[in-house]
Structure formats: structure tokens, C-alpha cells
Motif scaffolding. Structure first.
Motif, PDB file in Angstrom:
ATOM      1  N   HIS A 157       0.830  -1.204   0.000  1.00 23.21           N
ATOM      2  CA  HIS A 157       0.000   0.000   0.000  1.00 23.21           C
ATOM      3  C   HIS A 157       0.864   1.254   0.000  1.00 23.21           C
ATOM      4  CE1 HIS A 157      -3.549   2.381   0.494  1.00 23.21           C
ATOM      5  NE2 HIS A 157      -3.151   2.888   1.645  1.00 23.21           N
ATOM      6  N   LYS A 158       0.482   2.225  -0.823  1.00 21.51           N
ATOM      7  CA  LYS A 158       1.247   3.465  -0.966  1.00 21.51           C
ATOM      8  C   LYS A 158       0.432   4.638  -0.425  1.00 21.51           C
ATOM      9  CE  LYS A 158       4.488   1.285  -3.341  1.00 21.51           C
ATOM     10  NZ  LYS A 158       5.820   1.028  -2.774  1.00 21.51           N
ATOM     11  N   GLU A 159       0.732   5.059   0.772  1.00 21.70           N
ATOM     12  CA  GLU A 159       0.084   6.231   1.361  1.00 21.70           C
ATOM     13  C   GLU A 159       0.934   6.702   2.531  1.00 21.70           C
ATOM     14  OE1 GLU A 159      -4.353   7.633   2.950  1.00 21.70           O
ATOM     15  OE2 GLU A 159      -4.034   5.620   2.201  1.00 21.70           O
ATOM     16  N   ASN A 160       0.858   7.966   2.833  1.00 22.27           N
ATOM     17  CA  ASN A 160       1.734   8.516   3.871  1.00 22.27           C
ATOM     18  C   ASN A 160       0.968   9.471   4.783  1.00 22.27           C
ATOM     19  OD1 ASN A 160       3.576   8.339   1.151  1.00 22.27           O
ATOM     20  ND2 ASN A 160       4.648   7.572   2.958  1.00 22.27           N
ATOM     21  N   GLN A 161      -0.071   8.978   5.452  1.00 18.91           N
ATOM     22  CA  GLN A 161      -0.786   9.811   6.406  1.00 18.91           C
ATOM     23  C   GLN A 161       0.188  10.345   7.459  1.00 18.91           C
ATOM     24  OE1 GLN A 161      -3.881   7.241   7.996  1.00 18.91           O
ATOM     25  NE2 GLN A 161      -5.358   7.903   6.474  1.00 18.91           N
ATOM     26  N   GLU A 162       0.085  11.635   7.724  1.00 18.52           N
ATOM     27  CA  GLU A 162       0.943  12.307   8.717  1.00 18.52           C
ATOM     28  C   GLU A 162       2.425  12.091   8.429  1.00 18.52           C
ATOM     29  OE1 GLU A 162       0.112  14.373  10.966  1.00 18.52           O
ATOM     30  OE2 GLU A 162      -1.922  13.973  11.684  1.00 18.52           O
ATOM     31  N   GLY A 163       2.755  11.842   7.157  1.00 18.91           N
ATOM     32  CA  GLY A 163       4.141  11.642   6.785  1.00 18.91           C
ATOM     33  C   GLY A 163       4.738  10.324   7.242  1.00 18.91           C
ATOM     34  N   LEU A 164       3.885   9.373   7.675  1.00 17.91           N
ATOM     35  CA  LEU A 164       4.376   8.097   8.195  1.00 17.91           C
ATOM     36  C   LEU A 164       4.769   7.150   7.071  1.00 17.91           C
ATOM     37  CD1 LEU A 164       1.818   7.580  11.094  1.00 17.91           C
ATOM     38  CD2 LEU A 164       4.285   7.911  11.336  1.00 17.91           C
ATOM     39  N   ASN A 165       5.776   6.355   7.331  1.00 18.69           N
ATOM     40  CA  ASN A 165       6.262   5.373   6.365  1.00 18.69           C
ATOM     41  C   ASN A 165       5.132   4.471   5.912  1.00 18.69           C
ATOM     42  OD1 ASN A 165       7.514   2.591   5.662  1.00 18.69           O
ATOM     43  ND2 ASN A 165       9.276   3.966   5.645  1.00 18.69           N
ATOM     44  N   GLU A 166       5.071   4.178   4.618  1.00 17.41           N
ATOM     45  CA  GLU A 166       3.980   3.377   4.061  1.00 17.41           C
ATOM     46  C   GLU A 166       3.951   1.959   4.627  1.00 17.41           C
ATOM     47  OE1 GLU A 166       6.282   2.068  -0.037  1.00 17.41           O
ATOM     48  OE2 GLU A 166       5.195   3.969   0.041  1.00 17.41           O
ATOM     49  N   GLY A 167       5.068   1.482   5.159  1.00 16.88           N
ATOM     50  CA  GLY A 167       5.103   0.140   5.721  1.00 16.88           C
ATOM     51  C   GLY A 167       4.190  -0.044   6.922  1.00 16.88           C
ATOM     52  N   TYR A 168       3.843   1.054   7.592  1.00 11.53           N
ATOM     53  CA  TYR A 168       2.972   0.954   8.759  1.00 11.53           C
ATOM     54  C   TYR A 168       1.561   0.497   8.387  1.00 11.53           C
ATOM     55  CZ  TYR A 168       6.464   3.390  11.625  1.00 11.53           C
ATOM     56  OH  TYR A 168       7.604   3.739  12.314  1.00 11.53           O
ATOM     57  N   TYR A 169       1.137   0.713   7.149  1.00 16.15           N
ATOM     58  CA  TYR A 169      -0.231   0.373   6.745  1.00 16.15           C
ATOM     59  C   TYR A 169      -0.479  -1.122   6.693  1.00 16.15           C
ATOM     60  CZ  TYR A 169      -1.091   5.207   5.395  1.00 16.15           C
ATOM     61  OH  TYR A 169      -1.266   6.564   5.424  1.00 16.15           O
ATOM     62  N   SER A 170       0.539  -1.905   6.383  1.00 14.84           N
ATOM     63  CA  SER A 170       0.290  -3.309   6.063  1.00 14.84           C
ATOM     64  C   SER A 170       1.165  -4.291   6.844  1.00 14.84           C
ATOM     65  CB  SER A 170       0.500  -3.537   4.568  1.00 14.84           C
ATOM     66  OG  SER A 170       1.771  -3.070   4.148  1.00 14.84           O
ATOM     67  N   HIS A 171       1.854  -3.831   7.887  1.00 21.07           N
ATOM     68  CA  HIS A 171       2.677  -4.720   8.699  1.00 21.07           C
ATOM     69  C   HIS A 171       2.248  -4.650  10.162  1.00 21.07           C
ATOM     70  CE1 HIS A 171       5.192  -4.176   5.116  1.00 21.07           C
ATOM     71  NE2 HIS A 171       5.804  -5.290   5.453  1.00 21.07           N
ATOM     72  N   CYS A 172       2.230  -5.825  10.799  1.00 21.29           N
ATOM     73  CA  CYS A 172       1.951  -5.849  12.240  1.00 21.29           C
ATOM     74  C   CYS A 172       3.099  -6.458  13.017  1.00 21.29           C
ATOM     75  CB  CYS A 172       0.655  -6.598  12.540  1.00 21.29           C
ATOM     76  SG  CYS A 172       0.712  -8.378  12.234  1.00 21.29           S
ATOM     77  N   SER A 173       3.998  -7.165  12.332  1.00 16.07           N
ATOM     78  CA  SER A 173       5.123  -7.822  12.996  1.00 16.07           C
ATOM     79  C   SER A 173       6.398  -7.021  12.772  1.00 16.07           C
ATOM     80  CB  SER A 173       5.309  -9.240  12.450  1.00 16.07           C
ATOM     81  OG  SER A 173       4.164 -10.024  12.706  1.00 16.07           O
ATOM     82  N   PHE A 174       7.114  -6.774  13.862  1.00 16.56           N
ATOM     83  CA  PHE A 174       8.361  -6.018  13.790  1.00 16.56           C
ATOM     84  C   PHE A 174       9.425  -6.767  14.580  1.00 16.56           C
ATOM     85  CE2 PHE A 174       4.888  -3.114  13.108  1.00 16.56           C
ATOM     86  CZ  PHE A 174       5.317  -2.333  12.050  1.00 16.56           C
ATOM     87  N   ARG A 175      10.453  -7.208  13.866  1.00 13.62           N
ATOM     88  CA  ARG A 175      11.522  -7.979  14.487  1.00 13.62           C
ATOM     89  C   ARG A 175      12.358  -7.108  15.421  1.00 13.62           C
ATOM     90  NH1 ARG A 175      13.115 -10.398  10.116  1.00 13.62           N
ATOM     91  NH2 ARG A 175      11.899 -12.274  10.530  1.00 13.62           N
TER      92      ARG A 175
END
Length: 460
Positions: A157-175
Motif C-alpha cells: 500500500h502506498k500512502e503517507n498519512q501524517e508523513g508516516l512510512n507506508e510500511g505501517y499500513y500493512s505490517h503488524c510484525s516487527f523484528r
């Protein structure tokens, strides 16, 4: 039963470079039991996500007393296993200020972290390690896969609400705070990771799903093993092999339909296709295909991964907040657009139908786990499976009472069959308590957590 002759838990079926893990059999042990104590299977943690919240009056039970006998419409598919479930109302999400204009960028990324991104590094991934990866760090060394991440949709997904990285939209796991864990969307790739044919150590080669069944590579080993098993274990092995073969066939059928559809779209009739015609180089589940079929295959793969102790931690992102639709339900409207319903009856009904559909896929997985024997109970008895959303209400983007369904007894640590309507806590508290119930030691609370939710525990 006598355990004078135990099969090693790591025993696998092998043949022609392929290997297949086994479920727990009566003649196996997970580890050396303490004298006088039974061998206990390990605990597994699973997380399944749906975006955009729910229609509250169709999700929350009317009362604790009515929970089991008269569940709300959204939970109807779980009726046969509600005694294995726990609902708690009053779990709040993380306040998203100073990112008030980014509700959808944060609903998924905060779900397992209970933490906001670094406001000074908005264009980068910089949040916190997620609960599933905390668990994977503790138990992952005991299995071939530390964790399993699945998704229905590509994480593009390509979007940047509040300038946030687009990866936040579609990821829930963070190593780690700066490393998002990608999820696998192709069932064939998941199957190969779990049970595939390896050409070299550490590498997995693609098998032709239409020409040769994966199990045919190991059937000789299965026959040899079967002869040495008691009758109950023979039945369990047969049932397990049938399940794996069923998943293989369903994946192959989906792939075949999509190859043929792609050829037809390109003007190559299936009946006129030449042997030299190349199939599409990439297989995707199209929007118009049966989403339930796809999701249930992924759920089955999750069950198989737990049953064979290939992993003990999984996440499944059922969909992401970027415009998925559900033509299988009889309408093509996007999920997100319908959540902004302003109480219009037809739009509310569509959101309710989408919620019930997603919970039904979770119910499919939970009921299958409950049907599989393991040790002195069921596979579900040794799991904690969480279904939920990062918003309470998609219409207003509220998050005071996030919808969560917890299924499984966590090895006896969780008291199920209840609806607790007045819990005071947040999603960090819930995640912290889940990991504690699973025996995962943590040196600090998760995200905004301040306590454990003792009401959910068996001791309460």
C-alpha cells in the motif's frame, strides 16, 4: 499408556529430498518428563487481524449470561466453540496523538506493538518490537521456523498519512524497532516452507503441484512408520496425511484455475493451448475469487504448522486498511468506504456482513484446532489464538473498546467460556498477559501496558 518405546519428537518422513514433519503421536514425547508428571505439549500463540473495527451492537454480547446461549450475530460462527473463547470489553487502543490524521496507518502497526512510531523519524520504520516477535525470540530456537507471518493481500500500500512510512499500513510484525517482518501471501510458498522439497540444506525447490503430490515423495516412509505405531497413532497419522494432501490439492486447484483464467484473458483458449505456451509467471488470488477458500487454506497451513511444531508463533493479516472488497458476499463495495456509513442501514449491514465473514474464517481455524487431539486434550487447548482489529468503530475511528476474541486455554492458563463486560485495561496489558500465560518472560511491559489482566487467567 506405556512409554517404554518413544519415537523422537523430531522424527520426520523423508524421501527423494522431501521431508514432512509429524503431529504429536501417543508414542512421542516433547521432552523428558519430570518423574511422576505427564509430558505436556508446548504452547502456541496465534494472531489474526481484520481492519476498520466492527458494528458494536452486533459484536458485543448482550450480557455475560447470554454469551454462550445467544451470541450476537457477528459471533454466530463461533457458537460450537464459544466455551473455548473469552471476550473482554474495555480493552482500549493506544491514543494516536500526535498522529491524529493517521488512523489507518496506525491501526495495524500498533496492534501488536501497543506503541506509537517515533514522531521524529516518521518517514522510517521506527516503532517497537511486536509481541509475536518477542515470543518468537524466546521459543523460536526450538522450531524450524521461529515464527510464521501470513497475509491475504500484498504489503504494497502506498500512502503517507501524517508523513508516516507506508510500511505501517500493512505490517503488524516487527523484528526490531526498525525492521518490519514481511508476510507471505502465496499458499504454495507457505506449503513449500513448511513441508517442501529441499534440493540443498536451507533451500526449498518448487514442486509441480499438478503433476506430483508432495506426499508421494514420502509415502514409503509413512508406510514404514505406520507399521510400528499402535492403532490410535495409525489413525492419527492417516488423518494428518489426509489433511496435508487436502491442502495440497486445494492449492493446486486454485493455481490451476488462475492459470487458465490468465490464459483466457490473454486470448489463449485452454482447449487450444500448446505445450510451448508459458503459464503466467506470477500467481495471485484475484479480487473476484472466493476469498473464503483462500483464507481457509492459509488457516489450514497455520494449523499444520502448529500441529507439527514447525513453529509456535504465527500472525495472519486477514486484510489491510487499503480498500479490499468482498464480492463473495454479493456486493463489490470497498470495506473502508462502507465503514464510513453515518448509520445508513444498507452500509451498516455490509460492514456487519464483512465482520461476520472474517470471524467465520477465524472460527474455521479454531474449530479445526479443537477437533484435533493432542496429548490429553486438543490442539486448541495448547494454543492462545487472538482475533481482533486496531479500531473499535471505523465510522468514527474510535478505539476505546477494541474488539478482541481470545480462543484456546493456553495450556490451562486461561479461563474460557466467558464474556467479561467491564475490564479496565489496554491492548498492551492484553498482550503482556498473553505472553505471561504462554510462559514467555519479558523484562518490561509491552508498549503502553501498566499491568496484567488477571481476570482472564485460570487462577482468577
Amino acid at each position: 499408556m506405556s512409554r517404554t518405546h518413544l519415537i523422537d519428537r523430531r522424527t520426520t518422513l523423508k524421501g527423494i529430498g522431501a521431508s514432512l514433519a509429524l503431529p504429536l503421536l501417543e508414542t512421542m514425547g516433547w521432552a523428558d518428563a519430570l518423574k511422576g508428571k505427564a509430558v505436556k505439549p508446548p504452547l502456541r500463540l496465534g494472531f489474526m487481524y481484520m481492519p476498520h473495527g466492527v458494528i458494536m451492537d452486533q459484536f458485543w454480547p448482550a450480557s455475560p449470561e447470554s454469551f454462550l446461549k445467544a451470541p450476537p450475530p457477528a459471533l454466530e460462527s463461533l457458537r460450537p466453540v464459544l466455551d473455548q473463547c473469552l471476550l473482554m470489553k474495555g480493552i482500549s487502543g493506544i491514543p494516536i496523538s500526535p498522529f491524529n490524521g493517521a488512523p489507518h496507518a496506525l491501526e495495524l502497526s500498533t496492534w501488536l506493538t501497543a506503541c506509537l512510531p517515533d514522531a521524529d523519524k516518521r518517514d522510517q520504520i521506527h516503532i517497537a518490537i511486536s509481541a509475536d516477535q518477542i515470543a518468537a525470540n524466546y521459543v523460536g530456537g526450538l522450531t524450524s521456523l521461529p515464527s510464521l507471518e501470513l497475509a491475504t493481500m500484498p504489503q504494497t500500500h502506498k500512502e503517507n498519512q501524517e508523513g508516516l512510512n507506508e510500511g505501517y499500513y500493512s505490517h503488524c510484525s516487527f523484528r526490531s524497532p526498525t525492521q518490519a517482518v514481511p508476510a507471505e501471501t502465496n499458499p504454495r510458498s507457505v506449503l513449500n516452507r513448511l513441508f517442501g522439497k529441499s534440493d540443498k540444506p536451507g533451500n526449498t525447490a518448487q514442486a509441480d503441484p499438478l503433476d506430483r503430490q508432495m506426499l508421494d515423495l514420502v509415502i514409503g516412509g509413512a508406510r514404514d512408520l505406520r507399521r510400528r505405531l499402535p492403532q490410535d497413532d495409525q489413525h492419527k497419522l492417516d488423518e494428518y496425511l489426509d489433511s496435508v494432501r487436502s491442502v495440497e490439492r486445494r492449492i493446486a486447484a486454485m493455481e490451476y484455475r488462475q492459470k487458465e483464467a490468465a490464459l483466457e484473458k490473454a486470448g489463449v483458449s485452454a482447449s487450444k493451448r500448446r505445450a510451448s505456451d508459458s503459464p503466467p509467471i506470477e500467481i495471485k488470488i484475484p479480487e473476484g475469487d472466493k476469498r473464503s477458500e483462500y483464507m481457509q487454506v492459509m488457516c489450514d497451513l497455520n494449523v499444520l504448522a502448529f500441529q507439527t511444531d514447525t513453529t509456535r508463533v504465527s500472525t495472519y493479516i486477514g486484510s489491510t486498511p487499503n480498500g479490499v472488497s468482498y464480492p463473495e458476499l454479493g456486493f463489490a463495495d470497498m470495506h473502508h468506504s462502507q465503514t464510513h456509513h453515518n448509520n445508513k442501514a444498507d452500509m451498516v449491514a455490509k460492514v456487519a456482513a464483512i465482520t461476520a465473514f472474517n470471524i467465520a474464517q477465524f472460527a474455521y481455524m479454531v474449530k479445526k484446532m479443537h477437533s484435533l487431539r493432542e496429548g490429553d486434550g486438543t490442539l486448541l487447548d495448547n494454543c492462545l489464538m487472538l482475533w481482533g482489529s486496531g479500531l473499535e468503530d471505523g465510522n468514527k475511528h474510535t478505539r476505546e473498546n477494541l474488539p478482541f476474541i481470545l480462543a484456546g486455554k493456553g495450556g490451562g492458563s486461561v479461563n474460557t467460556g466467558r464474556f467479561l463486560p467491564n475490564i479496565k485495561g489496554n491492548q498492551g496489558d492484553l498482550l503482556t498477559t498473553m505472553l505471561a500465560c504462554a510462559g514467555v518472560p519479558i523484562d518490561r511491559p509491552i508498549g503502553i501496558a501498566t499491568k496484567q489482566i488477571t481476570e482472564m487467567k485460570r487462577s482468577a
